[in-house]
Design a protein around this motif. Sequence first.
Motif, PDB file in Angstrom:
ATOM      1  N   VAL A 166      59.386  24.398  23.447  1.00  0.00           N
ATOM      2  CA  VAL A 166      60.395  23.425  23.893  1.00  0.00           C
ATOM      3  C   VAL A 166      61.275  24.035  24.976  1.00  0.00           C
ATOM      4  O   VAL A 166      61.577  23.406  25.988  1.00  0.00           O
ATOM      5  CB  VAL A 166      61.333  23.005  22.737  1.00  0.00           C
ATOM      6  CG1 VAL A 166      61.540  21.534  22.776  1.00  0.00           C
ATOM      7  CG2 VAL A 166      60.854  23.523  21.418  1.00  0.00           C
TER       8      VAL A 166
ATOM      9  N   LEU B 280      53.589  17.609  25.614  1.00  0.00           N
ATOM     10  CA  LEU B 280      54.579  16.539  25.500  1.00  0.00           C
ATOM     11  C   LEU B 280      55.668  16.669  26.559  1.00  0.00           C
ATOM     12  O   LEU B 280      55.990  15.724  27.275  1.00  0.00           O
ATOM     13  CB  LEU B 280      55.222  16.597  24.112  1.00  0.00           C
ATOM     14  CG  LEU B 280      54.474  15.858  23.014  1.00  0.00           C
ATOM     15  CD1 LEU B 280      55.275  15.909  21.737  1.00  0.00           C
ATOM     16  CD2 LEU B 280      54.225  14.419  23.414  1.00  0.00           C
ATOM     17  N   THR B 281      56.222  17.868  26.654  1.00  0.00           N
ATOM     18  CA  THR B 281      57.374  18.043  27.524  1.00  0.00           C
ATOM     19  C   THR B 281      56.991  17.928  28.989  1.00  0.00           C
ATOM     20  O   THR B 281      57.633  17.213  29.762  1.00  0.00           O
ATOM     21  CB  THR B 281      57.999  19.432  27.290  1.00  0.00           C
ATOM     22  OG1 THR B 281      57.983  19.685  25.905  1.00  0.00           O
ATOM     23  CG2 THR B 281      59.408  19.482  27.800  1.00  0.00           C
TER      24      THR B 281
ATOM     25  N   PHE C 187      55.993  28.706  15.535  1.00  0.00           N
ATOM     26  CA  PHE C 187      56.946  27.680  15.148  1.00  0.00           C
ATOM     27  C   PHE C 187      56.286  26.614  14.276  1.00  0.00           C
ATOM     28  O   PHE C 187      56.803  26.268  13.218  1.00  0.00           O
ATOM     29  CB  PHE C 187      57.575  27.039  16.379  1.00  0.00           C
ATOM     30  CG  PHE C 187      58.475  25.892  16.048  1.00  0.00           C
ATOM     31  CD1 PHE C 187      59.696  26.123  15.448  1.00  0.00           C
ATOM     32  CD2 PHE C 187      58.076  24.593  16.299  1.00  0.00           C
ATOM     33  CE1 PHE C 187      60.514  25.073  15.102  1.00  0.00           C
ATOM     34  CE2 PHE C 187      58.903  23.536  15.954  1.00  0.00           C
ATOM     35  CZ  PHE C 187      60.124  23.777  15.362  1.00  0.00           C
TER      36      PHE C 187
ATOM     37  N   VAL D  43      61.552  22.897  28.822  1.00  0.00           N
ATOM     38  CA  VAL D  43      62.805  22.527  29.480  1.00  0.00           C
ATOM     39  C   VAL D  43      63.025  23.383  30.732  1.00  0.00           C
ATOM     40  O   VAL D  43      63.380  22.875  31.795  1.00  0.00           O
ATOM     41  CB  VAL D  43      63.978  22.645  28.485  1.00  0.00           C
ATOM     42  CG1 VAL D  43      65.299  22.513  29.204  1.00  0.00           C
ATOM     43  CG2 VAL D  43      63.844  21.598  27.399  1.00  0.00           C
TER      44      VAL D  43
ATOM     45  N   ILE E  44      68.388  23.443  20.186  1.00  0.00           N
ATOM     46  CA  ILE E  44      68.099  22.669  21.390  1.00  0.00           C
ATOM     47  C   ILE E  44      67.966  21.191  21.079  1.00  0.00           C
ATOM     48  O   ILE E  44      68.053  20.354  21.983  1.00  0.00           O
ATOM     49  CB  ILE E  44      66.836  23.220  22.085  1.00  0.00           C
ATOM     50  CG1 ILE E  44      66.878  22.869  23.563  1.00  0.00           C
ATOM     51  CG2 ILE E  44      65.580  22.682  21.457  1.00  0.00           C
ATOM     52  CD1 ILE E  44      65.836  23.563  24.352  1.00  0.00           C
ATOM     53  N   GLY E  45      67.776  20.852  19.810  1.00  0.00           N
ATOM     54  CA  GLY E  45      67.527  19.452  19.481  1.00  0.00           C
ATOM     55  C   GLY E  45      68.781  18.634  19.279  1.00  0.00           C
ATOM     56  O   GLY E  45      68.700  17.455  18.975  1.00  0.00           O
TER      57      GLY E  45
ATOM     58  N   PHE F  32      64.975  25.932  17.878  1.00  0.00           N
ATOM     59  CA  PHE F  32      64.581  24.528  17.907  1.00  0.00           C
ATOM     60  C   PHE F  32      65.724  23.648  17.416  1.00  0.00           C
ATOM     61  O   PHE F  32      66.021  22.595  17.987  1.00  0.00           O
ATOM     62  CB  PHE F  32      63.346  24.330  17.026  1.00  0.00           C
ATOM     63  CG  PHE F  32      62.771  22.960  17.130  1.00  0.00           C
ATOM     64  CD1 PHE F  32      61.985  22.605  18.226  1.00  0.00           C
ATOM     65  CD2 PHE F  32      63.018  22.000  16.154  1.00  0.00           C
ATOM     66  CE1 PHE F  32      61.463  21.342  18.331  1.00  0.00           C
ATOM     67  CE2 PHE F  32      62.499  20.725  16.258  1.00  0.00           C
ATOM     68  CZ  PHE F  32      61.713  20.400  17.342  1.00  0.00           C
TER      69      PHE F  32
ATOM     70  N   ARG G 275      60.777  22.242  33.410  1.00  0.00           N
ATOM     71  CA  ARG G 275      61.172  20.957  33.969  1.00  0.00           C
ATOM     72  C   ARG G 275      62.419  21.092  34.827  1.00  0.00           C
ATOM     73  O   ARG G 275      62.583  20.374  35.801  1.00  0.00           O
ATOM     74  CB  ARG G 275      61.384  19.932  32.849  1.00  0.00           C
ATOM     75  CG  ARG G 275      60.057  19.430  32.265  1.00  0.00           C
ATOM     76  CD  ARG G 275      60.190  18.049  31.705  1.00  0.00           C
ATOM     77  NE  ARG G 275      60.747  17.145  32.685  1.00  0.00           N
ATOM     78  CZ  ARG G 275      61.698  16.268  32.442  1.00  0.00           C
ATOM     79  NH1 ARG G 275      62.206  16.183  31.237  1.00  0.00           N
ATOM     80  NH2 ARG G 275      62.134  15.487  33.391  1.00  0.00           N
TER      81      ARG G 275
ATOM     82  N   ALA H 153      59.795  13.729  26.421  1.00  0.00           N
ATOM     83  CA  ALA H 153      59.253  13.959  25.086  1.00  0.00           C
ATOM     84  C   ALA H 153      60.349  13.950  24.034  1.00  0.00           C
ATOM     85  O   ALA H 153      60.205  13.334  22.985  1.00  0.00           O
ATOM     86  CB  ALA H 153      58.522  15.299  25.061  1.00  0.00           C
ATOM     87  N   GLY H 154      61.431  14.648  24.318  1.00  0.00           N
ATOM     88  CA  GLY H 154      62.452  14.748  23.284  1.00  0.00           C
ATOM     89  C   GLY H 154      63.833  14.511  23.858  1.00  0.00           C
ATOM     90  O   GLY H 154      64.024  14.367  25.068  1.00  0.00           O
ATOM     91  N   TRP H 155      64.791  14.499  22.950  1.00  0.00           N
ATOM     92  CA  TRP H 155      66.157  14.262  23.367  1.00  0.00           C
ATOM     93  C   TRP H 155      66.638  15.353  24.315  1.00  0.00           C
ATOM     94  O   TRP H 155      67.261  15.097  25.341  1.00  0.00           O
ATOM     95  CB  TRP H 155      67.076  14.197  22.136  1.00  0.00           C
ATOM     96  CG  TRP H 155      68.517  14.203  22.529  1.00  0.00           C
ATOM     97  CD1 TRP H 155      69.264  13.121  22.887  1.00  0.00           C
ATOM     98  CD2 TRP H 155      69.364  15.343  22.662  1.00  0.00           C
ATOM     99  NE1 TRP H 155      70.524  13.511  23.244  1.00  0.00           N
ATOM    100  CE2 TRP H 155      70.609  14.877  23.109  1.00  0.00           C
ATOM    101  CE3 TRP H 155      69.182  16.713  22.450  1.00  0.00           C
ATOM    102  CZ2 TRP H 155      71.683  15.729  23.335  1.00  0.00           C
ATOM    103  CZ3 TRP H 155      70.233  17.566  22.675  1.00  0.00           C
ATOM    104  CH2 TRP H 155      71.483  17.074  23.121  1.00  0.00           C
ATOM    105  N   SER H 156      66.332  16.605  23.963  1.00  0.00           N
ATOM    106  CA  SER H 156      66.868  17.721  24.748  1.00  0.00           C
ATOM    107  C   SER H 156      66.378  17.662  26.188  1.00  0.00           C
ATOM    108  O   SER H 156      67.122  17.953  27.124  1.00  0.00           O
ATOM    109  CB  SER H 156      66.487  19.041  24.099  1.00  0.00           C
ATOM    110  OG  SER H 156      65.121  19.056  23.797  1.00  0.00           O
ATOM    111  N   ASP H 157      65.124  17.267  26.327  1.00  0.00           N
ATOM    112  CA  ASP H 157      64.550  17.081  27.650  1.00  0.00           C
ATOM    113  C   ASP H 157      65.322  16.108  28.505  1.00  0.00           C
ATOM    114  O   ASP H 157      65.632  16.357  29.653  1.00  0.00           O
ATOM    115  CB  ASP H 157      63.218  16.378  27.450  1.00  0.00           C
ATOM    116  CG  ASP H 157      62.102  17.262  27.710  1.00  0.00           C
ATOM    117  OD1 ASP H 157      61.962  18.152  26.898  1.00  0.00           O
ATOM    118  OD2 ASP H 157      61.438  17.033  28.721  1.00  0.00           O
TER     119      ASP H 157
ATOM    120  N   VAL I  25      67.717  18.126  30.966  1.00  0.00           N
ATOM    121  CA  VAL I  25      67.045  18.253  32.259  1.00  0.00           C
ATOM    122  C   VAL I  25      67.418  17.119  33.211  1.00  0.00           C
ATOM    123  O   VAL I  25      67.803  17.346  34.346  1.00  0.00           O
ATOM    124  CB  VAL I  25      65.512  18.299  32.098  1.00  0.00           C
ATOM    125  CG1 VAL I  25      64.832  18.360  33.457  1.00  0.00           C
ATOM    126  CG2 VAL I  25      65.103  19.501  31.247  1.00  0.00           C
TER     127      VAL I  25
END
Lengths: 332, 332, 546, 329
Positions: free
Chosen positions: C106, C207-208, C485, C110, C507-508, C504, C113, D193-197, D201
């Motif tokens: 993850v 996914l990311t 993980f 990030v 960051i979530g 994790f 990205r 994909a996720g919230w953090s993204d 970002v």
Amino acid sequence: MLSLRDVSVAYDGVPAVTDVDLELPDGQVLAVLGPSGCGKSTILRAVAGLEPLSGGSVSWDGADLAGVPTHRRGFALLFQDGQLFPQLTVARNVGYAPRLRRAPDTAKRVGELLELVGLAGYGDRLPGTLSGGERQRVALARALAAEPRLLLLDEPLSALDTGLRERLAVDLRAILRTAGTTALMVTHDHEEAFTVSDRMAVMRAGRVVQEGPIADVWREPADPETALFLGYARVFRAAAAAAVLAAAGRPPAAAVAVRRSALSLDPSGPLAATVVSSRATPEQVRLVVDADGVGEADAVAPLDSHPGVGQRVRLAVDPGRLAVWESAPAAS
Amino acid sequence: MLSLRDVSVAYDGVPAVTDVDLELPDGQVLAVLGPSGCGKSTILRAVAGLEPLSGGSVSWDGADLAGVPTHRRGFALLFQDGQLFPQLTVARNVGYAPRLRRAPDTAKRVGELLELVGLAGYGDRLPGTLSGGERQRVALARALAAEPRLLLLDEPLSALDTGLRERLAVDLRAILRTAGTTALMVTHDHEEAFTVSDRMAVMRAGRVVQEGPIADVWREPADPETALFLGYARVFRAAAAAAVLAAAGRPPAAAVAVRRSALSLDPSGPLAATVVSSRATPEQVRLVVDADGVGEADAVAPLDSHPGVGQRVRLAVDPGRLAVWESAPAAS
Amino acid sequence: MRVIRLLLVALVPLAILGVFFVLPVTGMVSRGFWTDGSFDPGGVLDVLTRPRVHRVLWFTLWSAALGTLFSLALGLPAAHVLYRRRIRGGSVLRAALLAPFVLPTVVVGVSFRQLLTASGPLGFLGLDGTPAAIIAGLVFFNASVVIRVVGGAWESLDPRPAEAAAALGATPFQVLRTVTLPALRPAVVSAASVVFLFCATAFGVVLTLGGLRYSSVETEIYLLTTNLLDLQAAAALSVLQLVVVVGLLLAAARARRTADPSLARVVARPRRLARGDVPALVATSVLALLVLGPIAALVAGSLRTDGAWSLANYRALETTGQSSGQQHALLVPVTDALMTSLRTAVDATWMSLLLGLTVAVVATRRSRSRSERRVRTVLDGLFMLPLGVSAVTLGFGFLITLDRPPLDLRDSPLLVPIAQALVALPLVVRTLVPVLGSVDDRLRQAAATLGASPFRAALTVDLPVVGRPLLASAGFAFAVSLGEFGATSFLARDEHPTLPVVIFGLIGHPGPMNYGMALAASVVLAATTATVMLAVERLHVPVGST
Amino acid sequence: LTGEDDSGSGSGTAGGGDVVLVTHESFVLPKKLMKQFDQDTGYHLVVRASGDAGTLTNKLVLSQGNPQGDVAFGVDNTFASRALDADVFAPYAADLPPGADTYVLPGDDDHRLTPIDNGNVCVNIDTQYFKGKRAPQTLDDLVDPAYRDLFVLPGAASSSTGLAFLLATIAKYGDGWPDYWTKLMDNGAKLTAGWSDAYEVDFTQGGGGGDRPIVLSYDSSPAFTIDGDHSTTKALLDTCFRQVEYAGVLTGADNPKGAEAVVDWLLSPQVQAALPESMYVFPVDTETTLPAEWASYAVQPEDPYALDPADIAAHRDEWLTTWSDVTSR
Ligand SMILES: Nc1ncnc2c1ncn2[C@@H]1O[C@H](COP(=O)(O)OP(=O)(O)OP(=O)(O)O)[C@@H](O)[C@H]1O
Ligand SMILES: Nc1ncnc2c1ncn2[C@@H]1O[C@H](COP(=O)(O)OP(=O)(O)OP(=O)(O)O)[C@@H](O)[C@H]1O
Ligand SMILES: Cc1ncc(C[n+]2csc(CCO)c2C)c(N)n1
Ligand SMILES: [Mg+2]
Ligand SMILES: [Mg+2]
């Protein structure tokens, strides 16, 4: 005492050694000779327990060795290509077996053996930094250091120059004698076999074709092919054989094998011949002649003689350099 | 034409080859001989460009090869230990170089070469399944298949039995002659050197101590040590030398080297001696004698004579088997 | 007879694989085959006909294939440079290149990205959300696998066959193609198959970086199992995954097989760089950029709080935040989690080394018969399977199969290290097998003829060549455990989460410093790994002592 | 089966021994409070945390009857029906604090799940960006071309936050929701994909300084973007979907009494007060004092969107499939 009974070994079903019988009394040295690929190394590997037998048995003092793994046999094998442990120094390679059995004074013994093979001071080198002959000598020292009850040597001196080979052959002989070690030695050098061993076995195509005290084998090869392998230059049969034998003052026989040096230039010799070719070697001049009543044959002449091609010469025949078969040997 | 000028090679600063000068005209074959570890293989590796020179230069037709990488030199090297590619079949090993340069008819050529080295039908085997001698022959075939302008052979026939070695030496000679290939061959077999090569270089401790046409070197070794290396049995000096030369009917000189066969049993010989020991070999009986005025010396006797130890005998000296130095050679 | 003895030796690893892998996975998959108590394979087959499944499978295969290909293309030259050439800082670079391996996906996603997004420094490339970004992510993680596995085998490769080829006129490239690569083939195939499995089961990266437009079999299984509890469909995909993996393993086993694997091994002695190394150097630099770029972005991010440079994120790692009035909540300080991670990693490492060494030795001994060889090959491949199965399937499988005596292991503290050891095992085996397999059996025979027992012979002959690869695989196992993980997060644990789990968690969730702390913790994780690797590198295996 | 399993281990009735709380990995409470629980009740609280809410629910379902612990916390209203249908929880009617009955799960008539906390998934905007511009307010605004390419949100399939937003749109538009999503995507909404993204970002106020000023996040998020005396973000309260987290005693628990004590403890004022700073959620107890930032910047919607949990359980699969189809076009 080592005995092989009907030993056969096959690689992937292809026989490499077939029905070999050998007996080797304690303290004796047996030289195994034979053309390249005839199965010499295979026999050594089978005795060491490295190749499964496809038939027959190997036994020591009457006890079958079938279930005994290599490291329990107490035989040391010098591999044809040395197989030194690449990451161990020369001294640790040589001292490998003594250290395994925690022999005292390993360092001293290693020093002596390295001295023996002419590599004193090489103890700290790695095998990768040695010359070919040096590697072979280290392998020899390593096998000797194992002080096995049976020593299996696969061409121990093949990479060495003549002088060193002769010296080491003599030393090897002395070591084996002194320690009463039984040994099986593969070699392609007849001289070496003579120097080191008591008996000799000649192999061909996976079989032992002749075995016996070394001088006997030499004098009386079992068949023409063996004779040729042992260094007899040619085999004559029938009339040609009779002509050669007559010149040697011997009665006629079915076949005769002659060494190259059996016929030599001699103005008073009984055999007349025409020179076909001549070539100098370090020791003598080698001739090919067309001998009357015999056909093409080899002969030798002293270095200072220069018989020209086509010249008529006379030859003497040395009866000591002939092998005679009374009845016709099987042509194989 | 290959020229080596003052070539030196060192391993980790330790010199293995020192100031070697050699010239090898096109189409000739030079045999390199010398005791184990004297630097023979090193020279071959240096010529092939596998070892950096620590001094001097290697050039071909006058062009220095310093910057030329191995694969651009157009030389083929047969390694002392073969170095077959284990994962390639015999045929692909032999065909390696032709395929690299996309030579036509590779398969046919491979077949011919395998035939030549006596391994027809072995094409599909893997090197790991070959006997020692078979491997060496494949390596030879592979080097020959490269059809290089210079062939470097490191003990090409050392693992072979005498018969095969002799045959292959002759064949090799023919091939090199026919193709006009220049070659440098390391060997420890004097016979082989004689059969294959035109010239000979003798090395000792990293230096070339003598170089010249092969028969010349043999007849006139540069110094006593070279003589001993070349198979002369002993070197006599001063009075002993004079005694030997006198028996050979030659004027006295500072030193003389004698071959083992120079002294032979001869009832009418000029030299008297006492037998110290005697040993039979395939060809003759070898004696060590104490010759009057000479001291301990070697001699030969025919196989059928059996001189006992302590017996007084007479010996003839063959002047063709002596090497004479008029002035005292440097003792080294 | 020999086959039975062989299986006996492999008994412990087999039992562990059986209990901790085969049992849970079959338990989970069979749930999908039984609907409402009756056996219903038809439903599973139906799932496999869905067009979406085909699309997903196809994407999984081609993205993993490309990821593997590029990992090889960049990793092989880098292995050459790092293991065969003497370069300054080589060992540091070797260690650094393994660091990405442990970074939480993850976080990496990030970081990537942030570089690639339209307003980011590399935004002009337009790669955000494209398959190219996914592939780059896969390579980022996995080039180090290639470098390590192949480098370990390459390091001690005998240079003489290459010399022989050159002496026959082969150019350096031809030498590479005809001699070096064939000799390295077992190692290359080993690396490739592991990397392919990592790529094919990649979760976070796909996914990311794919911007949700792409899903792989792994992400589908995750969704189906954790979200929809559609066990039937999940089972179908799991079976599909297994079939693909088994097919791959068979192909790999075939590709690994060389006519004669034996190679001489030499004491490693790297050479100086030469002109011919330029292409390899270029590839290594590209890789270094690809790896170090995102890491640099990550480090930079971790050093920023409230738009200014500071070490606040790192200072916060020591606290749970509760007392300071800062609003970041952790059950334990990150430093504690690091200790937990290290402890677990030590356990997982020795377990996987022990099991891996056993498996590798059993798999590489010379076979006397064809059936024996087949058994060895199957054993070898069997231990690769855990990599090809979704962590979710495994995790739920643990829950439903290890739930009653004598195997009531759900709450066992050993579960996490064992699961991690199973994940690390294939890497260990794949690192060791190519090297052990290339040991010339005749050296062992030589030892035997001098009186050495098989064990002693192994010490003399195998240990020295396998020493450095063993260290390398210890490093791998350690890194896998530190970074794992999927399975870890799934297994029940008490108050001791591992670092990736904490990251994790950080960051979530929104929180003023959570993101920065997650970055800082990731940097700590990577730095720890690199340091351990460096220490391991320095640990020179004592050669020549046995 | 009532769950009152008095043949279970003796520790339960004696008010001693371990009590095991199964929960998701976001579960965090101050150590101090857990020690307090041990002291007050004589039980020893063991926390087994792993996975997310979905994973937790499914684990409970799969291990129904032989659970890993005694009590579970973290099943939310989007998954609750699945758990209830599978008979994972045993009835336990805890004394609810003031205000908590608003959050009781509809249809949970025999009190198997007890609400503990709640939070809302809301669209957030960058107030800096919209200073002087008309900011969006409602779901409808998000498909207005004026906000083209400005919205970023996590996907519903891979993120529970994303799923909550999908449920909000379903609650609002009913069967017409796919049309809405079509328009949303056509208007340049970006999925991550996720919230953090999305937040770190792409959002302009996130860590990475992205380029989209509208993001899907939580009603509490503005409390974390405080710059001096104001927050740089704002939650749009007309776009929210409410998530409630429940606790419950597990069927087949070894220590049901201890489990009940845990539920009570979770409802205690101390725990309720710790929830915002520990787990970023609002307590169900309306009398809890919120942290200062929360009180000022984290405004809860009055009337968030909601869906019947049974509906969610029945249609989740179908909705996600449709959603995937719509968004991947
Ligand atoms: N890689 C190496 N590192 C260090 N020393 C070496 C290396 N290779 C060879 N030597 C040493 O250099 C010397 C010459 O070696 P070389 O291999 O040239 O001998 P050689 O004449 O071919 O001997 P042989 O007939 O035994 O093969 C030897 O003393 C050897 O020990
Ligand atoms: N591993 C093997 N697999 C298959 N065939 C083999 C194998 N090893 C040897 N052979 C074959 O068996 C025969 C005997 O081999 P062996 O090595 O015993 O010969 P050798 O007499 O030692 O020959 P050399 O003098 O050339 O070393 C040869 O034809 C060889 O090709
Ligand atoms: C694409 C991809 N993502 C992550 C990792 C990191 N990783 C390290 S060990 C391991 C196995 C199980 O955790 C994984 C996945 C990788 N190598 N490739
Ligand atoms: Mg042999
Ligand atoms: Mg040599």
